[in-house]
Write an enzyme that holds these catalytic residues in place. Structure first.
Site, PDB file in Angstrom:
ATOM      1  N   GLN A   1     -14.561 -20.065  81.576  1.00 14.86           N
ATOM      2  CA  GLN A   1     -15.174 -21.358  81.254  1.00 14.86           C
ATOM      3  C   GLN A   1     -15.400 -22.158  82.551  1.00 14.86           C
ATOM      4  O   GLN A   1     -15.605 -21.559  83.587  1.00 14.86           O
ATOM      5  CB  GLN A   1     -14.316 -22.154  80.252  1.00 14.86           C
ATOM      6  CG  GLN A   1     -14.279 -21.551  78.843  1.00 14.86           C
ATOM      7  CD  GLN A   1     -13.345 -20.370  78.690  1.00 14.86           C
ATOM      8  OE1 GLN A   1     -12.172 -20.458  78.961  1.00 14.86           O
ATOM      9  NE2 GLN A   1     -13.865 -19.241  78.223  1.00 14.86           N
TER      10      GLN A   1
ATOM     11  N   ASP B   1     -20.345 -20.231  82.718  1.00 19.59           N
ATOM     12  CA  ASP B   1     -21.506 -19.372  82.996  1.00 19.59           C
ATOM     13  C   ASP B   1     -22.119 -19.610  84.371  1.00 19.59           C
ATOM     14  O   ASP B   1     -23.320 -19.409  84.577  1.00 19.59           O
ATOM     15  CB  ASP B   1     -22.592 -19.556  81.914  1.00 19.59           C
ATOM     16  CG  ASP B   1     -22.061 -19.252  80.533  1.00 19.59           C
ATOM     17  OD1 ASP B   1     -21.150 -18.418  80.426  1.00 19.59           O
ATOM     18  OD2 ASP B   1     -22.547 -19.860  79.564  1.00 19.59           O
TER      19      ASP B   1
HETATM   20  P1  GDP Z   1     -19.906 -16.287  84.110  1.00 24.95           P
HETATM   21  O1  GDP Z   1     -19.491 -16.546  82.712  1.00 24.95           O
HETATM   22  O2  GDP Z   1     -19.575 -17.427  85.024  1.00 24.95           O
HETATM   23  O3  GDP Z   1     -19.429 -14.975  84.662  1.00 24.95           O
HETATM   24  O4  GDP Z   1     -21.513 -16.223  84.083  1.00 24.95           O
HETATM   25  P2  GDP Z   1     -22.411 -15.445  82.988  1.00 24.95           P
HETATM   26  O5  GDP Z   1     -22.340 -13.998  83.244  1.00 24.95           O
HETATM   27  O6  GDP Z   1     -22.105 -15.921  81.621  1.00 24.95           O
HETATM   28  O7  GDP Z   1     -23.835 -16.056  83.330  1.00 24.95           O
HETATM   29  C1  GDP Z   1     -24.410 -15.940  84.585  1.00 24.95           C
HETATM   30  C2  GDP Z   1     -25.763 -15.241  84.410  1.00 24.95           C
HETATM   31  O8  GDP Z   1     -26.521 -15.407  85.578  1.00 24.95           O
HETATM   32  C3  GDP Z   1     -25.635 -13.738  84.222  1.00 24.95           C
HETATM   33  O9  GDP Z   1     -26.684 -13.293  83.412  1.00 24.95           O
HETATM   34  C4  GDP Z   1     -25.775 -13.206  85.640  1.00 24.95           C
HETATM   35  O10 GDP Z   1     -26.268 -11.872  85.683  1.00 24.95           O
HETATM   36  C5  GDP Z   1     -26.806 -14.149  86.185  1.00 24.95           C
HETATM   37  N1  GDP Z   1     -26.743 -14.418  87.632  1.00 24.95           N
HETATM   38  C6  GDP Z   1     -25.640 -14.529  88.436  1.00 24.95           C
HETATM   39  N2  GDP Z   1     -26.012 -14.902  89.674  1.00 24.95           N
HETATM   40  C7  GDP Z   1     -27.366 -15.015  89.671  1.00 24.95           C
HETATM   41  C8  GDP Z   1     -28.331 -15.395  90.638  1.00 24.95           C
HETATM   42  O11 GDP Z   1     -28.033 -15.716  91.784  1.00 24.95           O
HETATM   43  N3  GDP Z   1     -29.642 -15.416  90.234  1.00 24.95           N
HETATM   44  C9  GDP Z   1     -30.017 -15.076  88.977  1.00 24.95           C
HETATM   45  N4  GDP Z   1     -31.313 -15.142  88.662  1.00 24.95           N
HETATM   46  N5  GDP Z   1     -29.122 -14.725  88.028  1.00 24.95           N
HETATM   47  C10 GDP Z   1     -27.819 -14.708  88.370  1.00 24.95           C
HETATM   48  P1  IMO Z   2     -17.490 -18.209  80.572  1.00 27.08           P
HETATM   49  O1  IMO Z   2     -16.126 -17.750  81.034  1.00 27.08           O
HETATM   50  C1  IMO Z   2     -19.835 -21.279  78.574  1.00 27.08           C
HETATM   51  C2  IMO Z   2     -17.953 -23.395  75.246  1.00 27.08           C
HETATM   52  C3  IMO Z   2     -18.499 -23.151  73.868  1.00 27.08           C
HETATM   53  C4  IMO Z   2     -18.189 -24.489  73.222  1.00 27.08           C
HETATM   54  C5  IMO Z   2     -16.844 -24.860  73.824  1.00 27.08           C
HETATM   55  C6  IMO Z   2     -15.644 -24.464  72.989  1.00 27.08           C
HETATM   56  O2  IMO Z   2     -18.422 -17.126  80.231  1.00 27.08           O
HETATM   57  O3  IMO Z   2     -18.037 -19.219  81.536  1.00 27.08           O
HETATM   58  P2  IMO Z   2     -14.448 -22.185  72.322  1.00 27.08           P
HETATM   59  O4  IMO Z   2     -15.009 -20.866  71.848  1.00 27.08           O
HETATM   60  O5  IMO Z   2     -13.672 -22.079  73.573  1.00 27.08           O
HETATM   61  O6  IMO Z   2     -13.723 -22.905  71.237  1.00 27.08           O
HETATM   62  O7  IMO Z   2     -15.748 -23.096  72.623  1.00 27.08           O
HETATM   63  O8  IMO Z   2     -16.782 -24.173  75.065  1.00 27.08           O
HETATM   64  N1  IMO Z   2     -17.546 -22.167  75.976  1.00 27.08           N
HETATM   65  C7  IMO Z   2     -18.246 -21.645  76.990  1.00 27.08           C
HETATM   66  N2  IMO Z   2     -19.421 -22.011  77.532  1.00 27.08           N
HETATM   67  N3  IMO Z   2     -19.144 -20.247  79.101  1.00 27.08           N
HETATM   68  C8  IMO Z   2     -17.949 -19.889  78.596  1.00 27.08           C
HETATM   69  O9  IMO Z   2     -17.160 -18.959  79.171  1.00 27.08           O
HETATM   70  C9  IMO Z   2     -17.458 -20.572  77.456  1.00 27.08           C
HETATM   71  N4  IMO Z   2     -16.351 -20.458  76.699  1.00 27.08           N
HETATM   72  C10 IMO Z   2     -16.411 -21.448  75.800  1.00 27.08           C
HETATM   73  O10 IMO Z   2     -19.868 -22.880  73.910  1.00 27.08           O
HETATM   74  O11 IMO Z   2     -19.118 -25.446  73.637  1.00 27.08           O
HETATM   75 MG    MG Z   3     -20.296 -16.560  80.770  1.00 30.48          MG
END
Ligand code: GDP
Ligand code: IMO
Ligand code: MG
Length: 425
Positions: free
Chosen positions: A223, A14
């Site tokens: 991840q 994330d």
């Molecule tokens: P990913 O799994 O690595 O693609 O990340 P996620 O989408 O799960 O989580 C990142 C969150 O942060 C999302 O809600 C994005 O919209 C938000 N986000 C990304 N870059 C920024 C930033 O620079 N500032 C803020 N406030 N939010 C951001």
């Molecule tokens: P993105 O691509 C954050 C975490 C789960 C759990 C562990 C194992 O959005 O960054 P799983 O479902 O793979 O068996 O879960 O890994 N996890 C993530 N945490 N971002 C993800 O993907 C994740 N994918 C799995 O929360 O702790």
């Molecule tokens: Mg994510």
């Protein structure tokens, strides 16, 4: 000559991978996912719209780019069908811009049930899985009993599906889960009709052909490195190699083709699910970061645990991946705070270290350094950053010994500041 650049998360997922892949995609010919599956939730924001992708690569919104789901991915046809439906309103020519590896493993409904059953039986020690069937599907892949996307066209696919399903049902007999297997079978086979509309091919040939024609490929990690099956906080990890080495095995590209490795991290740190998190803030300041950063899971909606940046852990991830450029996300979230901290080392029984211990042990004492916060703003270049932010960047670059070339100041595609001329293809 063609090249592969890898973009991956350096923390516990994330970090903002989806946003940056979408931002960089116009510079590439191909965007490819190499591991993970619907456990991922990659958020993209542009033109006032917000969209979360789970299995489809984050280059999908740009015309003229080929998006590839690689062999290292585990794909759930039911989630896939839903994702395709959710993209309808964007009027994209998906059949042209998206191809799937015939070697990607298929998640079947009983994989998801097994994920639940295994988590329940772990009790207090549960991983906090997203329950998308990831672990059981990779387990079957390694046990050499899994189904691959290429098997869908085989005349005996249904029998093979039933054989695997029955194997799972025998295990589930010992667990107390409520489900209707006929309904699940039906939903699965309906979803296959959507999947069959796409090219399911040997994507390794297509990617390597593109490379020999001089194309550039952006490999999109899912991840993060601290969730890697080998190097993450085992057993609280996911079931694939999330590090850059995974891109070679998960796409079928030779290591020598990899050029840049973009390592992406938040200016602080988050984790969703269980497991050690040394810099976690368990007081009101952690709650404050969660609110400011809107830290709730993009896949499960669960609140994310929040804490300060952990530099030894970041350095570890940079080492494992061979990161060539650092990207820092969410600097707006730390703006206007009274104080910012970062962990710069660990200490146990008076001995200092900056190596991550086997179990990411939480009872080690953390050595913190404080920084001044900066004022929030829509900065257009590195030169416009307030001094305090420049100092934080400079400190990280010194500490990690890798240049930091992209800073994200908000969730929108446009809120991205790239250091001049650093991404030239
Ligand atoms: P990913 O799994 O690595 O693609 O990340 P996620 O989408 O799960 O989580 C990142 C969150 O942060 C999302 O809600 C994005 O919209 C938000 N986000 C990304 N870059 C920024 C930033 O620079 N500032 C803020 N406030 N939010 C951001
Ligand atoms: P993105 O691509 C954050 C975490 C789960 C759990 C562990 C194992 O959005 O960054 P799983 O479902 O793979 O068996 O879960 O890994 N996890 C993530 N945490 N971002 C993800 O993907 C994740 N994918 C799995 O929360 O702790
Ligand atoms: Mg994510």
């Amino acid at each position: 000559m063609g090249r592969v650049d890898v973009l991956l998360g350096l923390q516990w997922g994330d970090e903002g991978k989806g946003k940056v892949v979408d931002f960089l995609a116009p510079k590439y010919d191909v965007v490819a996912r190499f591991q993970g599956g619907p456990n991922a939730g990659h958020t993209l924001e542009f033109d006032g719209k917000k969209h979360v992708l789970h299995q489809i690569p984050s280059g999908i919104f740009h015309e003229g780019i080929l998006n590839v789901v690689g062999n290292g991915v585990v794909l759930d046809p039911i989630t896939f069908a839903q994702e395709i439906k959710d993209l309808e309103s964007f009027n994209l020519d998906l059949q042209k811009s998206l191809i799937l590896s015939n070697k990607a493993q298929v998640i079947i409904p009983t994989h998801r049930l097994l994920d639940q059953a295994y988590e329940i039986s772990k009790g207090e020690q549960k991983i906090g899985s997203t329950l998308r069937g990831i672990g059981p599907t990779y387990q079957d892949k390694m046990a050499r009993v899994g189904l691959r996307l290429g098997d869908l066209v085989e005349p005996d696919f249904k029998q093979r599906y039933e054989k695997l399903r029955d194997r799972h049902l025998a295990i589930l007999d010992n667990h107390d889960l409520d489900f209707n297997i006929q309904a699940l079978d039906e939903k699965f086979f309906q979803a296959l009709d959507v999947l069959r509309q796409f090219d399911i091919v040997s994507t390794e040939y297509i990617i390597n052909d593109q490379l020999s024609q001089g194309s550039s490929v952006l490999a999109e990690g899912a991840q993060g490195s601290l969730l890697d099956i080998d190097f993450g906080s085992y057993p609280f990890v996911t079931s694939s190699n999330t590090i850059s080495a995974g891109a070679c095995a998960g796409l079928g590209v030779p290591p020598g083709k990899i050029k840049e490795v973009y390592g992406i991290f938040k200016a602080y740190c988050t984790r969703v699910g269980s497991g050690p998190f040394p810099t976690e803030l368990l007081d009101a300041s952690g709650e404050d970061l969660r609110k400011r950063g809107n830290e709730f899971g993009a896949t499960t909606g669960r609140p994310r645990r929040c804490g300060w940046l952990d530099l030894p852990a970041l350095r570890y991830a940079v080492m494992l991946n061979g990161v060539t450029k650092l990207f820092m996300m969410k600097v707006d979230v730390l703006a206007d705070l009274e104080e910012i901290k970062a962990c710069v080392g660990y200490e146990r029984e008076g001995v200092k270290t900056d190596q991550v211990p086997l179990n990411f042990t939480e009872d080690w004492q953390l050595l913190h350094q404080s920084f001044k916060s900066w004022s929030d703003g829509q900065y257009q270049s590195f030169g416009q950053f307030p001094d305090e932010l420049s100092e934080y960047i400079h400190f990280i670059e010194q500490n990690i010994s890798v240049p930091l070339t992209l800073v994200s100041t908000g969730p929108d595609r446009t809120q991205t500041v790239l250091k001049e001329e650093t991404i030239a293809l």
